[in-house]
Design an enzyme around this catalytic site. Sequence first.
Site: not given
Lengths: 453, 173
Positions: A112, A214, A217, A222, A370
């Site tokens: 508006h 972490d 991991h 990786h 990931d």
Amino acid sequence: MPNPYSGGPDRSMIDLVGGDGGEINPAIYVDEDIYRRELEQVFGRSWLFLAHGSQIPETGDFVSTYMGEDPVLVVRQKDGSVVAFLNQCRHRGMRICRTDCGKARSFTCSYHGWAYDISGRLVHVPLEQEAYHGEIDKDAWGPVRVPRIASFRNLIFGCWDEAAPDLETYIGDAAWYMDVMFDRSGAGSELISGVHKWVIPCNWKLAAEQFASDMYHAPYSHLSAVLASLPDDASPADADWPQEGAQFRAPRFGHGTGFFASERGWEFNVNTMGRTIVDYLAGKYSDAAVQHLGELRGRQITGQHMTIFPNFSFLPGINALRVWHPRGPQEMEVWSMILVDSDAPDEVKAAYRDRITRMFGTSGIFEQDDGENWVEVQRVLRGHKTRQTSLNASMGKGHTEDRSEYPGIVSGMFSEEAARGFYQHWARMMAGQSWEELAQEPASACGKPDSGS
Amino acid sequence: MNNRIDVETAREVEEFLFDEAALLDDGHFDEWLALFAPDIRYFVPVRTTRSARERDKEFSGTAELAHFDDDYEGLKTRIRRLATGFAWAEDPPSRTRHFVSNIRLRALENDEFEVTSNTLVYRSRLERQVDMFSGKRVDRLRRSGGGGKFEIAARTVYLDHTLILTNSISIFF
């Protein structure tokens, strides 16, 4: 407001994370009611990263972002300050600004035509005399302002909760670790222009917790990126990561980080990051950083991962930073950026753009794997039995270390101490604990059983 | 199509692009890489939602963040990764289908051509993941070696997405 979990004997939120964060009920990743409560109790009360100051250098520069699922506009003002307000018109709730970023003289709602100045003041209502008879109080009907805005190292944060501690207190001991990235030279930092944005169908906590805690991991998830980056004549044994390091759990408020700490510095990563960046971080360009931060933070801490609770994560040295925006219990948006020191040589800034884009972001050879893990964790949780099956976050419980060189609670770098800190703080917020209560270090942070909250 | 380019050349370019797409869809990544010139720049800029007034700022520039900005070594690293046995985002591999259409050619100097095409990439992954990528590709093709074969000297892919609606771009355009 009434809250069934607040202060009373109901420990259901705390129990969802096994009391001390060491055993996770998967409901926290999938449950719709828990998610709605999370938007209120976690995202509605915590300090949230909004923007880096370099994204909005001039008057009227703005970025459009989110606090949880609430869209907000973050705008640079004439006096250099930053204002953030809900990206929602107060007339019928239309999104005021539908672009990602830009430079604005004002914001006009397309529905508006209500118009707001760059500080979010309602300055124009069409037909104000004819339709509203001059009776609308424009000062009262601007978009809702984010009441608290504060900066740390040019990182702009916002918070809805007037009762929250100030940003400096909230960050606390984590600042010492953040400075490895955000105050490396003392000259400040800037973003390489642009934001990667993508969608991962997983709960935001999987990512935020991983970045907090972490290191475990990394060598496996990786591995492909490390192997692929080795020179043609290298053997996999050349992908030799440092064995020494530590993990930090913030005594309060859920932050965490972990890292290698080795006299070898970043040399182990030269094949992925390239010679220019490694020389910048630990070689010929690094004397100023050592002078500013000391040998440990200026050169030896490497491979660092970090989360400022709840959803702001980064990788010092690699200098990737990201926000995990929640999109329902089953989905998040990742907004990822790359930071450089303002006084870094041009070739170093260029190297960051080239090499880190290849490693992290939408197509990053580290990043991809990931996402693969989190998506499958989430998909498995469609089951009935899988949702009844608790998950183990007990690594290193009771094995904090006395390491005087590091602030906060410290453990070995392969640990879930920071994950427990993350989940325990999350649960206490979800239980509606006051900031006074939240500021108390939980007994179990030191490996002792939680005596109840 | 530019009428300075003869039908045979146009047909040859089209065939080259279709063969290239087949190499990607069939997982012959080493052969795909061999189509690129040693000085390749493989560039996929980030797109942002901008007002019409700022439309010229939609795509990130060459000094800004990009989805890809790879030289030959960069592409090679990505392809080597796929063969490591640990590239979880592509093992099991994505099933892709590259559709290339609306091909337009313009002759450049030194026996090079600018080839603009539309690309639609369908990806199916694991049990039920389905992604679509849509974009405009601008390639610079070069006659290499004197054998008359083409090589890709530059590729820019202008995606039609701002927010990328998938967990990763582990494939190629």
